[in-house]
Design a protein around this motif. Sequence first.
Motif, PDB file in Angstrom:
ATOM      1  N   HIS A  36       9.085  10.132  -3.037  1.00 53.98           N
ATOM      2  CA  HIS A  36       7.831  10.786  -2.653  1.00 53.98           C
ATOM      3  C   HIS A  36       6.641  10.024  -3.233  1.00 53.98           C
ATOM      4  O   HIS A  36       5.696   9.667  -2.518  1.00 53.98           O
ATOM      5  CB  HIS A  36       7.845  12.238  -3.129  1.00 53.98           C
ATOM      6  N   ALA A  37       6.696   9.748  -4.542  1.00 52.51           N
ATOM      7  CA  ALA A  37       5.589   9.042  -5.191  1.00 52.51           C
ATOM      8  C   ALA A  37       5.439   7.629  -4.637  1.00 52.51           C
ATOM      9  O   ALA A  37       4.320   7.148  -4.416  1.00 52.51           O
ATOM     10  CB  ALA A  37       5.821   8.995  -6.702  1.00 52.51           C
ATOM     11  N   HIS A  38       6.547   6.981  -4.390  1.00 50.02           N
ATOM     12  CA  HIS A  38       6.506   5.604  -3.901  1.00 50.02           C
ATOM     13  C   HIS A  38       5.912   5.546  -2.495  1.00 50.02           C
ATOM     14  O   HIS A  38       5.180   4.612  -2.161  1.00 50.02           O
ATOM     15  CB  HIS A  38       7.920   5.028  -3.909  1.00 50.02           C
ATOM     16  N   SER A  39       6.219   6.543  -1.680  1.00 48.84           N
ATOM     17  CA  SER A  39       5.680   6.542  -0.314  1.00 48.84           C
ATOM     18  C   SER A  39       4.174   6.724  -0.305  1.00 48.84           C
ATOM     19  O   SER A  39       3.495   6.320   0.643  1.00 48.84           O
ATOM     20  CB  SER A  39       6.343   7.654   0.521  1.00 48.84           C
ATOM     21  N   LEU A  40       3.621   7.322  -1.354  1.00 48.45           N
ATOM     22  CA  LEU A  40       2.186   7.570  -1.434  1.00 48.45           C
ATOM     23  C   LEU A  40       1.425   6.442  -2.108  1.00 48.45           C
ATOM     24  O   LEU A  40       0.191   6.480  -2.191  1.00 48.45           O
ATOM     25  CB  LEU A  40       1.919   8.875  -2.197  1.00 48.45           C
ATOM     26  N   THR A  41       2.150   5.442  -2.623  1.00 51.26           N
ATOM     27  CA  THR A  41       1.499   4.312  -3.274  1.00 51.26           C
ATOM     28  C   THR A  41       0.897   3.382  -2.225  1.00 51.26           C
ATOM     29  O   THR A  41       1.605   2.933  -1.312  1.00 51.26           O
ATOM     30  CB  THR A  41       2.513   3.521  -4.121  1.00 51.26           C
ATOM     31  N   PRO A  42      -0.386   3.096  -2.297  1.00 49.21           N
ATOM     32  CA  PRO A  42      -1.008   2.228  -1.285  1.00 49.21           C
ATOM     33  C   PRO A  42      -0.325   0.877  -1.232  1.00 49.21           C
ATOM     34  O   PRO A  42       0.044   0.314  -2.274  1.00 49.21           O
ATOM     35  CB  PRO A  42      -2.462   2.099  -1.776  1.00 49.21           C
ATOM     36  N   PRO A  43      -0.134   0.316  -0.050  1.00 46.71           N
ATOM     37  CA  PRO A  43       0.497  -0.993   0.083  1.00 46.71           C
ATOM     38  C   PRO A  43      -0.354  -2.077  -0.575  1.00 46.71           C
ATOM     39  O   PRO A  43      -1.578  -1.963  -0.664  1.00 46.71           O
ATOM     40  CB  PRO A  43       0.580  -1.211   1.594  1.00 46.71           C
ATOM     41  N   ASP A  44       0.310  -3.140  -1.023  1.00 47.28           N
ATOM     42  CA  ASP A  44      -0.384  -4.273  -1.619  1.00 47.28           C
ATOM     43  C   ASP A  44      -0.501  -5.404  -0.606  1.00 47.28           C
ATOM     44  O   ASP A  44       0.197  -5.440   0.403  1.00 47.28           O
ATOM     45  CB  ASP A  44       0.372  -4.782  -2.851  1.00 47.28           C
ATOM     46  N   GLY A  45      -1.354  -6.362  -0.909  1.00 48.53           N
ATOM     47  CA  GLY A  45      -1.432  -7.587  -0.134  1.00 48.53           C
ATOM     48  C   GLY A  45      -1.804  -7.343   1.309  1.00 48.53           C
ATOM     49  O   GLY A  45      -2.650  -6.521   1.640  1.00 48.53           O
ATOM     50  N   ASP A  46      -1.141  -8.078   2.205  1.00 46.26           N
ATOM     51  CA  ASP A  46      -1.449  -7.989   3.623  1.00 46.26           C
ATOM     52  C   ASP A  46      -1.204  -6.600   4.184  1.00 46.26           C
ATOM     53  O   ASP A  46      -1.868  -6.174   5.129  1.00 46.26           O
ATOM     54  CB  ASP A  46      -0.612  -9.011   4.417  1.00 46.26           C
ATOM     55  N   ASP A  47      -0.213  -5.897   3.602  1.00 46.22           N
ATOM     56  CA  ASP A  47       0.093  -4.560   4.107  1.00 46.22           C
ATOM     57  C   ASP A  47      -1.074  -3.599   3.916  1.00 46.22           C
ATOM     58  O   ASP A  47      -1.170  -2.584   4.603  1.00 46.22           O
ATOM     59  CB  ASP A  47       1.329  -3.989   3.394  1.00 46.22           C
ATOM     60  N   PRO A  55      11.107  11.035   2.840  1.00 52.44           N
ATOM     61  CA  PRO A  55      10.198  10.156   2.106  1.00 52.44           C
ATOM     62  C   PRO A  55      10.525   8.671   2.268  1.00 52.44           C
ATOM     63  O   PRO A  55       9.614   7.836   2.288  1.00 52.44           O
ATOM     64  CB  PRO A  55      10.388  10.604   0.648  1.00 52.44           C
ATOM     65  N   ALA A  56      11.819   8.332   2.381  1.00 45.58           N
ATOM     66  CA  ALA A  56      12.179   6.929   2.582  1.00 45.58           C
ATOM     67  C   ALA A  56      11.633   6.423   3.912  1.00 45.58           C
ATOM     68  O   ALA A  56      11.074   5.325   3.999  1.00 45.58           O
ATOM     69  CB  ALA A  56      13.697   6.760   2.532  1.00 45.58           C
ATOM     70  N   LEU A  57      11.764   7.228   4.966  1.00 46.96           N
ATOM     71  CA  LEU A  57      11.229   6.833   6.267  1.00 46.96           C
ATOM     72  C   LEU A  57       9.705   6.777   6.229  1.00 46.96           C
ATOM     73  O   LEU A  57       9.086   5.857   6.788  1.00 46.96           O
ATOM     74  CB  LEU A  57      11.696   7.810   7.343  1.00 46.96           C
ATOM     75  N   ALA A  58       9.083   7.754   5.559  1.00 44.54           N
ATOM     76  CA  ALA A  58       7.625   7.769   5.460  1.00 44.54           C
ATOM     77  C   ALA A  58       7.119   6.511   4.766  1.00 44.54           C
ATOM     78  O   ALA A  58       6.075   5.955   5.147  1.00 44.54           O
ATOM     79  CB  ALA A  58       7.160   9.014   4.704  1.00 44.54           C
ATOM     80  N   TYR A  59       7.830   6.060   3.755  1.00 44.26           N
ATOM     81  CA  TYR A  59       7.440   4.830   3.055  1.00 44.26           C
ATOM     82  C   TYR A  59       7.399   3.652   4.026  1.00 44.26           C
ATOM     83  O   TYR A  59       6.393   2.931   4.103  1.00 44.26           O
ATOM     84  CB  TYR A  59       8.418   4.534   1.921  1.00 44.26           C
ATOM     85  N   THR A  70      -0.807   2.802   5.985  1.00 43.00           N
ATOM     86  CA  THR A  70      -1.385   4.139   5.956  1.00 43.00           C
ATOM     87  C   THR A  70      -0.692   4.937   4.866  1.00 43.00           C
ATOM     88  O   THR A  70       0.334   4.530   4.333  1.00 43.00           O
ATOM     89  CB  THR A  70      -1.198   4.852   7.310  1.00 43.00           C
ATOM     90  N   THR A  71      -1.258   6.069   4.528  1.00 40.80           N
ATOM     91  CA  THR A  71      -0.667   6.919   3.500  1.00 40.80           C
ATOM     92  C   THR A  71      -0.105   8.181   4.140  1.00 40.80           C
ATOM     93  O   THR A  71      -0.839   8.898   4.828  1.00 40.80           O
ATOM     94  CB  THR A  71      -1.725   7.308   2.444  1.00 40.80           C
ATOM     95  N   PRO A  72       1.177   8.475   3.926  1.00 44.21           N
ATOM     96  CA  PRO A  72       1.748   9.691   4.513  1.00 44.21           C
ATOM     97  C   PRO A  72       1.100  10.940   3.933  1.00 44.21           C
ATOM     98  O   PRO A  72       0.572  10.933   2.819  1.00 44.21           O
ATOM     99  CB  PRO A  72       3.233   9.609   4.095  1.00 44.21           C
TER     100      PRO A  72
END
Length: 438
Positions: A134-145, A40-44, A150-152
């Motif tokens: 896991h939850a953090h990796s699924l949180t949509p990026p903010d701002g320019d990101d 999950p850390a890498l997926a984030y 993308t969402t894993p």
Amino acid sequence: MTYGTTTGHPGAGGPGRARGKRTAPPHPTVLISGASVAGPALAYWLARYGYRTTVVEVAPALRGGGFAVDFRGAAHRTVLERMGVLDDIGRYRTGPGTPMSFIDGQGRDLATLPPEFAADEVEILRSDLSRLLHAHSLTPPDGDDAVTGTTPEYVFGDSLTSLTESTDGVHATFERGAPCTFDLVIGADGLHSTVRRLAFGPEEQFVSHLGYYFAAWDLPADAGDLGARPVGHGEPGRLATVGRLPRRAGEPGYTGETFCVFASEEQLPYDRRDIRSQKKVIAHAYEGAGWRTPELIDTLWSADDLYFDSISRADVPTWSTGRTALLGDAAHGATLGGMGTGAAIVGAYVLAGELALAQGDHRTAFARYEQKMRPYATRCQQGGRGAGEFFAPTTQEAINARNSALNTPSTVTAMLKQGHDISAAITLDDYPALVAEG
């Protein structure tokens, strides 16, 4: 690359859904095996850099239970801060640490293990950490990101069965899902890595036994006062500890947990998927033990959350082959005492950052990742053998020496400093800033 009629597109259902032929996706695709910590850390990070990731996990859901893990030093803290999870982790901390007493057969204190040995700056249950990441990796990026992010996708209850590399990517087959082709494959699936076995060779080529085994499980609700205070009873070659984590005090039926370490120079025969065979191995190792150890071992038979493994070390000559690379314990695990969780978090940050900077040149990225991480990971994993010898010395003389060291404040301070120095021994690039500049 293209997807054939029997492949599944990782951004639309993963290995379990068939898709028709299509042209190359707008983002590189990555299969990550393992959804504990490193995966999950890498997926984030990869999601923030525009990679389209699928995380496949053999367990049917995120794993519960497990013991606490800790982060220490500037390197760990820096990565957690850049991920934006440090405050969240703080809310799930196991609470202020409590010292554990090493006791004799009559329950008398012999030495005290300071709480800093187990719970340093940040300590959290491994299951809580896994859920947060896991939850953090699924949180949509903010701002320019948000433009490139993308969402894993997570696929639970499945596992890889083969990996075949071609000039276009890596074709993966699964126990349950449909085959699929990915640009890259990352093994973040632990010491007993499936990716490492499929792409690098049999486990015995890379994993060496360090002479110890360890086990952990929750006490049953009717355990009474067994876990009332954190204590550990040791005899030559074996240690049994019991106690309670303040963080779990409110859980229904929670009365404490046990953690055991015992020596065995020979690798013991048991089925890793057969929990009863594991329980028999543990019970046999503690036959005839003193104090309340027989009572403690009796609780093992009703435990359904047993964690049992050897203390072993992974030494892989190179962490990548073609389009496939290893991360965390799959590359450099040491099971216990090797700062594996912190090294996995740092490794995920470095690997994703190097892939983003290399702009699709995986050979360059994998080489830079290993060049930067290997010296650090090697220093961290050296604690593996020492952890077993520290917890369960094989002679009474060695037990006495350990207790004497713990009763000497200057020695304890030096031991803690050594751990901090090792955990901080890496210089981290500011990959998010560098990628943004590029």
